[in-house]
Design a protein around this motif. Structure first.
Motif, PDB file in Angstrom:
ATOM      1  N   ALA A  36     -41.385 -13.774  22.654  1.00 56.98           N
ATOM      2  CA  ALA A  36     -40.808 -12.598  23.311  1.00 56.98           C
ATOM      3  C   ALA A  36     -40.565 -11.541  22.245  1.00 56.98           C
ATOM      4  O   ALA A  36     -40.150 -11.851  21.131  1.00 56.98           O
ATOM      5  CB  ALA A  36     -39.502 -12.963  23.993  1.00 56.98           C
ATOM      6  N   TYR A  37     -40.872 -10.306  22.567  1.00 52.65           N
ATOM      7  CA  TYR A  37     -40.640  -9.191  21.644  1.00 52.65           C
ATOM      8  C   TYR A  37     -40.359  -7.942  22.465  1.00 52.65           C
ATOM      9  O   TYR A  37     -40.581  -7.913  23.685  1.00 52.65           O
ATOM     10  CB  TYR A  37     -41.833  -8.982  20.706  1.00 52.65           C
ATOM     11  N   LEU A  38     -39.843  -6.931  21.798  1.00 58.87           N
ATOM     12  CA  LEU A  38     -39.577  -5.644  22.434  1.00 58.87           C
ATOM     13  C   LEU A  38     -40.524  -4.607  21.855  1.00 58.87           C
ATOM     14  O   LEU A  38     -40.905  -4.696  20.693  1.00 58.87           O
ATOM     15  CB  LEU A  38     -38.144  -5.187  22.144  1.00 58.87           C
ATOM     16  N   TYR A  39     -40.860  -3.632  22.657  1.00 59.33           N
ATOM     17  CA  TYR A  39     -41.559  -2.459  22.123  1.00 59.33           C
ATOM     18  C   TYR A  39     -40.510  -1.475  21.638  1.00 59.33           C
ATOM     19  O   TYR A  39     -39.412  -1.384  22.203  1.00 59.33           O
ATOM     20  CB  TYR A  39     -42.442  -1.811  23.192  1.00 59.33           C
ATOM     21  N   ASP A  40     -40.840  -0.749  20.598  1.00 61.10           N
ATOM     22  CA  ASP A  40     -39.850   0.158  19.997  1.00 61.10           C
ATOM     23  C   ASP A  40     -39.454   1.307  20.908  1.00 61.10           C
ATOM     24  O   ASP A  40     -38.426   1.933  20.702  1.00 61.10           O
ATOM     25  CB  ASP A  40     -40.333   0.680  18.642  1.00 61.10           C
ATOM     26  N   ASP A  41     -40.242   1.569  21.962  1.00 59.22           N
ATOM     27  CA  ASP A  41     -39.871   2.641  22.886  1.00 59.22           C
ATOM     28  C   ASP A  41     -39.071   2.131  24.095  1.00 59.22           C
ATOM     29  O   ASP A  41     -38.697   2.913  24.964  1.00 59.22           O
ATOM     30  CB  ASP A  41     -41.106   3.423  23.338  1.00 59.22           C
ATOM     31  N   ALA A  58     -31.584 -12.498  18.522  1.00 59.59           N
ATOM     32  CA  ALA A  58     -32.385 -11.521  17.783  1.00 59.59           C
ATOM     33  C   ALA A  58     -33.809 -11.598  18.322  1.00 59.59           C
ATOM     34  O   ALA A  58     -34.255 -12.660  18.782  1.00 59.59           O
ATOM     35  CB  ALA A  58     -32.365 -11.814  16.292  1.00 59.59           C
ATOM     36  N   ILE A  59     -34.530 -10.468  18.258  1.00 58.18           N
ATOM     37  CA  ILE A  59     -35.875 -10.419  18.824  1.00 58.18           C
ATOM     38  C   ILE A  59     -36.723  -9.402  18.039  1.00 58.18           C
ATOM     39  O   ILE A  59     -36.221  -8.342  17.672  1.00 58.18           O
ATOM     40  CB  ILE A  59     -35.800 -10.073  20.333  1.00 58.18           C
ATOM     41  N   PRO A  60     -37.988  -9.741  17.761  1.00 51.88           N
ATOM     42  CA  PRO A  60     -38.853  -8.802  17.033  1.00 51.88           C
ATOM     43  C   PRO A  60     -39.130  -7.541  17.847  1.00 51.88           C
ATOM     44  O   PRO A  60     -39.162  -7.574  19.083  1.00 51.88           O
ATOM     45  CB  PRO A  60     -40.150  -9.585  16.821  1.00 51.88           C
ATOM     46  N   VAL A  61     -39.343  -6.448  17.135  1.00 47.90           N
ATOM     47  CA  VAL A  61     -39.672  -5.163  17.761  1.00 47.90           C
ATOM     48  C   VAL A  61     -40.993  -4.687  17.169  1.00 47.90           C
ATOM     49  O   VAL A  61     -41.172  -4.691  15.944  1.00 47.90           O
ATOM     50  CB  VAL A  61     -38.568  -4.111  17.503  1.00 47.90           C
ATOM     51  N   ILE A  62     -41.917  -4.286  18.045  1.00 49.75           N
ATOM     52  CA  ILE A  62     -43.218  -3.802  17.606  1.00 49.75           C
ATOM     53  C   ILE A  62     -43.534  -2.477  18.290  1.00 49.75           C
ATOM     54  O   ILE A  62     -42.918  -2.121  19.292  1.00 49.75           O
ATOM     55  CB  ILE A  62     -44.336  -4.822  17.891  1.00 49.75           C
ATOM     56  N   ARG A  64     -46.347   0.018  20.277  1.00 45.74           N
ATOM     57  CA  ARG A  64     -47.351  -0.230  21.324  1.00 45.74           C
ATOM     58  C   ARG A  64     -48.705  -0.589  20.706  1.00 45.74           C
ATOM     59  O   ARG A  64     -49.529  -1.231  21.344  1.00 45.74           O
ATOM     60  CB  ARG A  64     -47.499   0.990  22.232  1.00 45.74           C
ATOM     61  N   GLU A  65     -48.922  -0.192  19.450  1.00 47.47           N
ATOM     62  CA  GLU A  65     -50.163  -0.504  18.744  1.00 47.47           C
ATOM     63  C   GLU A  65     -50.108  -1.889  18.097  1.00 47.47           C
ATOM     64  O   GLU A  65     -51.091  -2.344  17.522  1.00 47.47           O
ATOM     65  CB  GLU A  65     -50.447   0.547  17.664  1.00 47.47           C
ATOM     66  N   GLY A  66     -48.946  -2.554  18.140  1.00 48.75           N
ATOM     67  CA  GLY A  66     -48.826  -3.911  17.627  1.00 48.75           C
ATOM     68  C   GLY A  66     -48.249  -4.042  16.235  1.00 48.75           C
ATOM     69  O   GLY A  66     -48.130  -5.139  15.706  1.00 48.75           O
ATOM     70  N   ARG A  67     -47.846  -2.942  15.612  1.00 48.42           N
ATOM     71  CA  ARG A  67     -47.271  -3.003  14.267  1.00 48.42           C
ATOM     72  C   ARG A  67     -45.817  -3.472  14.331  1.00 48.42           C
ATOM     73  O   ARG A  67     -45.060  -3.052  15.187  1.00 48.42           O
ATOM     74  CB  ARG A  67     -47.338  -1.652  13.577  1.00 48.42           C
ATOM     75  N   TYR A  68     -45.451  -4.316  13.378  1.00 49.48           N
ATOM     76  CA  TYR A  68     -44.076  -4.815  13.312  1.00 49.48           C
ATOM     77  C   TYR A  68     -43.170  -3.697  12.802  1.00 49.48           C
ATOM     78  O   TYR A  68     -43.440  -3.082  11.782  1.00 49.48           O
ATOM     79  CB  TYR A  68     -44.015  -6.025  12.383  1.00 49.48           C
ATOM     80  N   VAL A  69     -42.092  -3.429  13.536  1.00 50.86           N
ATOM     81  CA  VAL A  69     -41.133  -2.387  13.171  1.00 50.86           C
ATOM     82  C   VAL A  69     -39.891  -3.001  12.547  1.00 50.86           C
ATOM     83  O   VAL A  69     -39.325  -2.471  11.593  1.00 50.86           O
ATOM     84  CB  VAL A  69     -40.743  -1.547  14.411  1.00 50.86           C
ATOM     85  N   GLY A  70     -39.451  -4.118  13.101  1.00 50.51           N
ATOM     86  CA  GLY A  70     -38.236  -4.769  12.632  1.00 50.51           C
ATOM     87  C   GLY A  70     -37.760  -5.747  13.682  1.00 50.51           C
ATOM     88  O   GLY A  70     -38.470  -6.052  14.633  1.00 50.51           O
ATOM     89  N   THR A  71     -36.558  -6.215  13.499  1.00 49.86           N
ATOM     90  CA  THR A  71     -35.946  -7.135  14.451  1.00 49.86           C
ATOM     91  C   THR A  71     -34.591  -6.574  14.831  1.00 49.86           C
ATOM     92  O   THR A  71     -33.855  -6.083  13.983  1.00 49.86           O
ATOM     93  CB  THR A  71     -35.797  -8.537  13.833  1.00 49.86           C
ATOM     94  N   VAL A  72     -34.300  -6.619  16.106  1.00 53.63           N
ATOM     95  CA  VAL A  72     -33.017  -6.133  16.588  1.00 53.63           C
ATOM     96  C   VAL A  72     -32.181  -7.339  17.016  1.00 53.63           C
ATOM     97  O   VAL A  72     -32.704  -8.311  17.560  1.00 53.63           O
ATOM     98  CB  VAL A  72     -33.203  -5.108  17.735  1.00 53.63           C
ATOM     99  N   SER A  73     -30.889  -7.289  16.710  1.00 58.04           N
ATOM    100  CA  SER A  73     -30.000  -8.407  17.025  1.00 58.04           C
ATOM    101  C   SER A  73     -28.914  -7.956  17.997  1.00 58.04           C
ATOM    102  O   SER A  73     -28.715  -6.767  18.232  1.00 58.04           O
ATOM    103  CB  SER A  73     -29.348  -8.931  15.746  1.00 58.04           C
TER     104      SER A  73
END
Length: 170
Positions: A36-41, A58-62, A64-73
């Motif tokens: 499970a991940y979130l899109y940054d938008d 906590a969950i990864p954030v990417i 829409r193009e698939g690049r890793y942005v960070g993780t939000v907790s």
């Protein structure tokens, strides 16, 4: 032995010494399509709802193009709920927060990503600070995670294999 859907190389056939340290971690990888991940938008609300649905802290954030942005907790969301500069809490409404994109919540100094060729020792060091380690390809695209549980299992199995290997060589 099957490990997270990938075949694990038995301990006695792995490379020895420094080559073993640079072991490709692909068989530990929980691939993106199973994470499970979130899109940054995504909005603040969408992010919270998805975290709650999956029961994650906590969950990864990417992108829409698939690049890793960070993780939000959960903590990142909670800190955004607190008023800035001692402003009264009522000045920040849930409606304001609902419009806030997840990309504005992320703290970039937490949950750094790693490449697929990281050493197990480096992976273990990262796991001491994080429940999971985001893994990216050579251009920064998110490809999955390695969990702390899987890293601990690897070292436990490695430790258990040592007495067996020592006894076999006697």
């Amino acid at each position: 032995m099957v490990y997270n859907g990938f075949t694990q190389i038995p301990a006695d056939t792995r490379l020895r010494g420094k080559e073993e340290q640079r072991l490709n971690i692909a068989y530990f990888l929980l691939p993106k399509n199973r994470v499970a991940y979130l899109y940054d938008d995504y909005t603040f609300r969408q992010g919270l709802e998805k975290m709650r649905h999956h029961g994650y802290t906590a969950i990864p954030v990417i992108t829409r193009e698939g690049r890793y942005v960070g993780t939000v907790s959960e903590g990142d969301f909670l800190w955004k709920l607190l008023p800035l500069e001692q402003a009264p809490l009522y000045e920040r409404t849930m409606r304001d927060l609902e419009a806030l994109p997840v990309r504005d919540i992320i703290r970039t100094d937490t949950y750094p990503s790693v490449g697929i060729t990281i050493t197990m020792e480096e992976l273990l060091t990262s796991a001491m600070q994080q429940n999971f380690i985001p893994v990216v390809d050579d251009v920064g695209n998110f490809i999955g995670i390695v969990t702390r549980k899987d890293i601990i299992r690897y070292f436990a199995e490695k430790e258990q294999a040592l007495p067996v290997a020592a006894a076999a060589s006697v």
